[in-house]
Scaffold this active site. Sequence first.
Site, PDB file in Angstrom:
ATOM      1  N   ALA A 433       0.826  -1.211   0.000  1.00 61.69           N
ATOM      2  CA  ALA A 433       0.000   0.000   0.000  1.00 61.69           C
ATOM      3  C   ALA A 433       0.864   1.267   0.000  1.00 61.69           C
ATOM      4  O   ALA A 433       0.578   2.228  -0.728  1.00 61.69           O
ATOM      5  CB  ALA A 433      -0.926  -0.006   1.214  1.00 61.69           C
ATOM      6  N   GLN A 436       2.524   1.766  -3.408  1.00 59.64           N
ATOM      7  CA  GLN A 436       1.593   2.329  -4.396  1.00 59.64           C
ATOM      8  C   GLN A 436       1.444   3.837  -4.213  1.00 59.64           C
ATOM      9  O   GLN A 436       1.388   4.591  -5.197  1.00 59.64           O
ATOM     10  CB  GLN A 436       0.236   1.632  -4.273  1.00 59.64           C
ATOM     11  CG  GLN A 436       0.253   0.188  -4.763  1.00 59.64           C
ATOM     12  CD  GLN A 436      -1.015  -0.569  -4.434  1.00 59.64           C
ATOM     13  OE1 GLN A 436      -1.796  -0.168  -3.569  1.00 59.64           O
ATOM     14  NE2 GLN A 436      -1.233  -1.693  -5.112  1.00 59.64           N
ATOM     15  N   LYS A 437       1.382   4.281  -2.951  1.00 61.80           N
ATOM     16  CA  LYS A 437       1.293   5.721  -2.692  1.00 61.80           C
ATOM     17  C   LYS A 437       2.570   6.421  -3.158  1.00 61.80           C
ATOM     18  O   LYS A 437       2.527   7.527  -3.704  1.00 61.80           O
ATOM     19  CB  LYS A 437       1.080   5.975  -1.198  1.00 61.80           C
ATOM     20  CG  LYS A 437      -0.307   5.638  -0.682  1.00 61.80           C
ATOM     21  CD  LYS A 437      -0.439   6.032   0.771  1.00 61.80           C
ATOM     22  CE  LYS A 437      -1.839   5.802   1.300  1.00 61.80           C
ATOM     23  NZ  LYS A 437      -2.175   4.377   1.421  1.00 61.80           N
ATOM     24  N   ILE A 438       3.710   5.780  -2.921  1.00 61.68           N
ATOM     25  CA  ILE A 438       4.994   6.356  -3.337  1.00 61.68           C
ATOM     26  C   ILE A 438       5.043   6.487  -4.859  1.00 61.68           C
ATOM     27  O   ILE A 438       5.449   7.517  -5.403  1.00 61.68           O
ATOM     28  CB  ILE A 438       6.164   5.478  -2.828  1.00 61.68           C
ATOM     29  CG1 ILE A 438       6.266   5.583  -1.300  1.00 61.68           C
ATOM     30  CG2 ILE A 438       7.483   5.899  -3.476  1.00 61.68           C
ATOM     31  CD1 ILE A 438       7.217   4.588  -0.683  1.00 61.68           C
ATOM     32  N   PHE A 441       2.867   9.342  -5.992  1.00 57.80           N
ATOM     33  CA  PHE A 441       3.495  10.640  -5.756  1.00 57.80           C
ATOM     34  C   PHE A 441       4.581  10.913  -6.793  1.00 57.80           C
ATOM     35  O   PHE A 441       4.704  12.041  -7.295  1.00 57.80           O
ATOM     36  CB  PHE A 441       4.096  10.688  -4.349  1.00 57.80           C
ATOM     37  CG  PHE A 441       4.684  12.020  -4.002  1.00 57.80           C
ATOM     38  CD1 PHE A 441       3.892  13.033  -3.468  1.00 57.80           C
ATOM     39  CD2 PHE A 441       6.030  12.286  -4.228  1.00 57.80           C
ATOM     40  CE1 PHE A 441       4.436  14.278  -3.159  1.00 57.80           C
ATOM     41  CE2 PHE A 441       6.573  13.525  -3.924  1.00 57.80           C
ATOM     42  CZ  PHE A 441       5.774  14.524  -3.388  1.00 57.80           C
TER      43      PHE A 441
END
Length: 458
Positions: A433, A436-438, A441
């Site tokens: 998770a 995926q956020k990294i 961004f």
Amino acid sequence: MSSETTYAVEFAKTSRAKCKKCSDIIEIGDIKILTTTTGGRFDVTQSFHPKCYTLPRKFAGTVDDFVDETLRDTTEGQILPKERDALVEAIKTSSSATKKSNKAPGSASSADAIIEKIKAMVDDGENEPQTKKAKRDDHYSSNEFVAAYRVYQKEKNDELKDVLKWNRQFVSGTKNYLLVKVLDGHVNGRLARCQLCQGGRLKIDEKNCSIVLCNGQFDEDAQQRIPCTFQCSIEDAPRWKPWFTEEPSEEEKEKMDKLEADATGEGAGDSHGDLASMKKEAASLEWNLSNKEGIRSATEDAIGLLKKYNAKLPEDATKAKQKIGPVILAHKRETPEDIIAALWKEVGKQLSNEEKEQKDKALEKTTKVDANAKLVAAFQELSEYYSKEANQRAVFTYSKCLNAIRGLDYEITAENAMSLSKGKTKVEGIGTAFAQKIKEFCETGTMQKLEEKRADHA
């Protein structure tokens, strides 16, 4: 039921066992030591390389006695005298190393080790020309620290704490930790406020005195401390001077107050004359807050005045009204000057270009690679939102991820982001998770979750 432990030695029949100490595989055919503890619900067996095994403390005899009399040979005599001697030497070496490490004062960066080093420098005569170069290998190895040590070495704990209080530094810790903080301040100046979270108090890390950390800030509205991930080497820490060796005068305390107020933003309005100017303009306003139309008009006036002085307001006009309106209602019995003062305290002033530059530089200090600094800032902001929501579990997981990113020695990109969560390149603290956020961004410059939290807290 009391437990009992037996000890055995054998040749490994497979390569499935891992050494309990070093976690490496014990290869098939290698000699391994087995300890089996019985008496509980289950028997517990652990395997060790001979070089990793330490003689248990309860054995008063020698390693030879342990090998010959206690360590059961399960190989039916296959371990030859030569192998037996190598086994004894391996255990002796491991046991000796363990004893030395137990007596050591800690890591080279611990307070105890630093004070011992400075004491040794005093004993050796730090002013000898041939030793000068060696003494400047790290932050605490200099003639200035030796001179400072001579000033404070006889001070008691309470006296060291007084010096720290005068300089508005943290006063907790052991005698050596207090002494390290005082010596550092005496040589380099007071630790200033954090430039990342704009006001948190900095402190020398107790376990590793070569690092400075931010203690975060207390949020009055949320009634809890908002953590900050700022961390830098002690050489890079922001400083204020002078360092006070006696209680500062009232005038000196006022100067310290002003520095801290400017750093936290609390005094920005007064120090630049902005709040005084706004209140002067507000004094000429006539607001009728007894009806909706009057409140709507006052809200528009207040927004216009706040924007004129570069207040931190949402760009969207509706959201700006939603933020300002409730504050005006809460203070509707007060004068326009007092309402403007309350609004200024609520929204604050936007960072100046100089302040933004300071924050960017502070961000770069938190990471090994400058290019990862903006990613750290985004996750730090998310962590602060979760903290305000009292979601401590999320704060904890984000802190682990932040620490992982900060320690990486390569740039994170959209191409390598997912590899942080799996396989041989997996980084501890980063799951799928977070990866995926990294990646999101890196591709877009923001994250959906971050934008949602910004909107929720606007």
